[in-house]
Design a protein around this motif. Sequence first.
Motif, mmCIF file in Angstrom:
data_model
loop_
_atom_site.group_PDB
_atom_site.id
_atom_site.type_symbol
_atom_site.label_atom_id
_atom_site.label_comp_id
_atom_site.label_asym_id
_atom_site.label_seq_id
_atom_site.Cartn_x
_atom_site.Cartn_y
_atom_site.Cartn_z
ATOM 1 N N GLY A 105 0.823 -1.196 0.000
ATOM 2 C CA GLY A 105 0.000 0.000 0.000
ATOM 3 C C GLY A 105 0.861 1.252 0.000
ATOM 4 O O GLY A 105 2.065 1.205 0.250
ATOM 5 N N HIS A 106 0.229 2.373 -0.263
ATOM 6 C CA HIS A 106 0.961 3.641 -0.300
ATOM 7 C C HIS A 106 1.616 3.951 1.051
ATOM 8 O O HIS A 106 2.734 4.484 1.093
ATOM 9 N N ASP A 107 0.943 3.624 2.147
ATOM 10 C CA ASP A 107 1.505 3.883 3.477
ATOM 11 C C ASP A 107 2.759 3.042 3.714
ATOM 12 O O ASP A 107 3.732 3.521 4.311
ATOM 13 N N GLN A 108 2.735 1.800 3.250
ATOM 14 C CA GLN A 108 3.901 0.926 3.427
ATOM 15 C C GLN A 108 5.074 1.408 2.576
ATOM 16 O O GLN A 108 6.220 1.384 3.027
ATOM 17 N N ILE A 109 4.774 1.837 1.349
ATOM 18 C CA ILE A 109 5.830 2.392 0.498
ATOM 19 C C ILE A 109 6.445 3.625 1.163
ATOM 20 O O ILE A 109 7.678 3.789 1.200
ATOM 21 N N ALA A 110 5.590 4.484 1.714
ATOM 22 C CA ALA A 110 6.083 5.696 2.371
ATOM 23 C C ALA A 110 6.969 5.341 3.561
ATOM 24 O O ALA A 110 8.031 5.954 3.761
ATOM 25 N N ALA A 111 6.562 4.338 4.340
ATOM 26 C CA ALA A 111 7.362 3.932 5.505
ATOM 27 C C ALA A 111 8.709 3.365 5.075
ATOM 28 O O ALA A 111 9.743 3.642 5.695
ATOM 29 N N LEU A 112 8.700 2.597 4.007
ATOM 30 C CA LEU A 112 9.941 1.993 3.515
ATOM 31 C C LEU A 112 10.927 3.070 3.074
ATOM 32 O O LEU A 112 12.114 3.042 3.434
ATOM 33 N N PHE A 113 10.438 4.040 2.311
ATOM 34 C CA PHE A 113 11.323 5.080 1.804
ATOM 35 C C PHE A 113 11.745 6.061 2.891
ATOM 36 O O PHE A 113 12.872 6.567 2.861
#
Length: 295
Positions: A105-113
């Motif tokens: 999800g977008h939230d997971q991508i944001a957390a990863l980056f």
Amino acid sequence: MSAATDAFLAMLAAERGAARNTLAAYARDLAQAEEAIGDLAVAERDAVAGLAGKWAALAPASVARKASALRQFFGFAIDEGWRQDDPSAALPAPRARRPLPKVLGHDQIAALFTRAEAEAAGGEPKAVRLLALIELLYGSGLRATELVSLPLSAVPRDAPFLTVTGKGGASRMVPVGARALEALGRWLALRPQVPPSRYLFPSAKGGHFSRVRLFQLIKALAARAGIDPAIISPHVLRHAFATHLLEGGADLRVLQTLLGHADIATTQIYTHVDSARLVALVNSRHPLATRTTSD
């Protein structure tokens, strides 16, 4: 393996430009079949039919892959005059349903980056390298093999594009966003020069960074970012790239080109992942969408 299967693999490499991983998979499946029933160029139809029992414990997708390899071999054997009959009809033909790809999800991508950027902020080379790697996976949709084997010459000079060699040796131009370009620039300033290597992401021995190590680093980063490592891999980031582009309105044909898919049917799997957006698109853009039932 028999001389016939060796010749078949040589044909795949020379005439069809099959990738190394594809050739290895064909070689493995054909070798296992020959271990079970002998030389495939002369195997009897009943022996070929018996493979169904030997494959009974395998997943439908595995059976379908093995059967496909044998069908192609038998077609080649007939063309070469080694066989007069085609026993392919005796092979099992399971319907392997293609699984939907895992997508972050977008939230997971944001957390990863967010985690990767914070770690790279100190300028430590390995952290900067990891940021550049995930920027290219998610920002350009590269396959893991394409990414780790990128030559240094692929780095864009005058235009924001990478020249990528994909499956079967096919080349394509892949756009590189501003974020990825910045991460690449930071990595190039730190990239080791010894030992000499022609690769963008060199190994300690002068070759290129390994796919296995890429998997390990991304899963470790996910864990540090509070994401379950089991749901992430380089390919999952590629899937996220495709799905999030489709959500943003990207055309399926454009997505096919970006991903390097030879067949649009491969790209169409993403329409299932993004079905909600497609329904909304039909409801808002179809010519009858503005008409009421009383019209």
